[in-house]
Design a protein around this motif. Sequence first.
Motif, PDB file in Angstrom:
ATOM      1  N   GLN A  37     -60.280 -44.228 -54.751  1.00 56.99           N
ATOM      2  CA  GLN A  37     -60.806 -44.816 -53.288  1.00 56.99           C
ATOM      3  C   GLN A  37     -60.516 -43.871 -52.033  1.00 56.99           C
ATOM      4  N   THR A  40     -65.131 -44.502 -55.966  1.00 56.84           N
ATOM      5  CA  THR A  40     -65.271 -45.830 -56.485  1.00 56.84           C
ATOM      6  C   THR A  40     -65.214 -46.987 -55.313  1.00 56.84           C
ATOM      7  N   ALA A  41     -64.665 -46.564 -54.253  1.00 60.56           N
ATOM      8  CA  ALA A  41     -64.483 -47.782 -53.175  1.00 60.56           C
ATOM      9  C   ALA A  41     -64.222 -46.999 -51.915  1.00 60.56           C
ATOM     10  N   MET A  61     -63.243 -47.847 -48.107  1.00 60.59           N
ATOM     11  CA  MET A  61     -62.631 -48.818 -47.207  1.00 60.59           C
ATOM     12  C   MET A  61     -63.051 -48.476 -45.871  1.00 60.59           C
ATOM     13  N   ARG A 113     -56.263 -53.113 -52.176  1.00 64.71           N
ATOM     14  CA  ARG A 113     -56.668 -53.709 -53.315  1.00 64.71           C
ATOM     15  C   ARG A 113     -56.261 -55.282 -53.688  1.00 64.71           C
ATOM     16  N   MET A 129     -61.031 -57.279 -57.773  1.00 60.74           N
ATOM     17  CA  MET A 129     -62.243 -56.217 -57.420  1.00 60.74           C
ATOM     18  C   MET A 129     -62.092 -54.942 -58.490  1.00 60.74           C
ATOM     19  N   PHE A 135     -61.968 -51.610 -59.882  1.00 57.90           N
ATOM     20  CA  PHE A 135     -60.832 -50.730 -59.568  1.00 57.90           C
ATOM     21  C   PHE A 135     -60.739 -49.568 -60.601  1.00 57.90           C
TER      22      PHE A 135
END
Length: 466
Positions: free
Chosen positions: A398, A419-420, A422, A430, A434, A436
Amino acid sequence: MNKSASNSMLEVVNPYSLDPIGEVKLVDWPTIDGWLNVASQLHKQRAKWLPAHQRIAILKKTAQIMQGKFDELAFQIANEGGKPLIDAKVEVTRAIDGVELCIKELSHLTGHEIPMDLTAAGSGRMAFTTREPIGPVVAVSAFNHPLNLIVHQVGPAIATGCPVLVKPASATPLSCQAFVHMLYEAGLPEEWCRFAPCKSDVAEQMVTDSRVAFFSFIGSGAVGWRLKSKLAPGTRCALEHGGVAPVIVDETANVDAMIPALVKGGFYHSGQVCVSVQKIYVPEDIVSSVAQAIADKASQLKVGNAIQADTECGPLVNPNEVERVDQWVNEAVAGGAKVLCGANKLGKTAYAPTVLLNPPKQAKISTQEVFGPVVCVYGTDSLSSAIEQANSLPVAFQAAVFTQKLNVALRCVREIDATAVMVNDHTAFRVDWMPFGGRRQSGYGMGGIGHTMRDMTQEKMAVIKL
């Protein structure tokens, strides 16, 4: 592994005081071998599968029992794992929600119709799919969320009807043991979930056994990838490792809102989180002021025994980790990093919240996951350079960007390898539904309750000729 009172017992200690707080019996291979036999037979004999309504009832009852033991579970997380009590209470809430989420996700775990008459060859047929439990699951877990990680690995197995053997981290087995016993109290037959603390050689034999259908691993990349390479043919798996979570800041960032978020993301559980804020890239003209603001707030955090209500940063999991973090920091300082706060051991078991400005790019602190209370801030001359540095390592989990510009936010979402991403939040955010997980060396597959439940089932198609 913690010191054992004997070869068959594992002693558990408070990681701050190092005082003994409990012990669990280590399981030997003959016992696990028998459990795997039972698990395999449970899966093969479909008449013995637990119906969904029974699994739901067990999970509902488990959540109720957990709620009734809320304070006890939170204290145990703090006492064995070193997570501050205020954060341990959040973990218990999440764990209870996670059990309830397993129930909700069952209604979405469905098959679908396959259209067959798209060509003449399929004409006169109908087809649909269903989902079945994949078979025996072995879960190996980490220490840093000793209850919630177990819920994420064991809860989906129970929900989907898979027998499961779970090995907790050797530092934090008590929360796992408590959860398994609560499942039994809720009505789960013991053969469907086995608490399996064991030595590493026994654990490897269990993981790589041909009777295992699915392997769930949360821990270091070195161990996870090695075990994956040894899995029996046909065993599926999911691996969750760590990363070196990068954050990009631009000139328009709301500093007043950003600093508390970065401090929380960097020093939550003393940085012992796989997506902790570790590397922050800031434009050169504001890097000193941003780094100092982070350091000013970090230096005010209270470090101590996690069971004390006012502790904000607890110990590291063991004294060896304190020594390792100190060595990495000293290496960076010797290479030119500026210490803005911390950079010192607080006894054998804790390390001061540390902020470093411009560590060398090749230092361990810049290239590996520190898994400790250290945040590094780097000056950059452009957004392109920041993105390039954020993507420069073989790990990708992340990431985050702080900006008030939509085009900057969207560019970072598009170009950062993660992968994510923010936007205006820290990397450790988290929620449990979702997706993860990590890319590249950071993991394999995707976690999150619903995603794990799909991993622990397999699709079957029925084609009916009319």
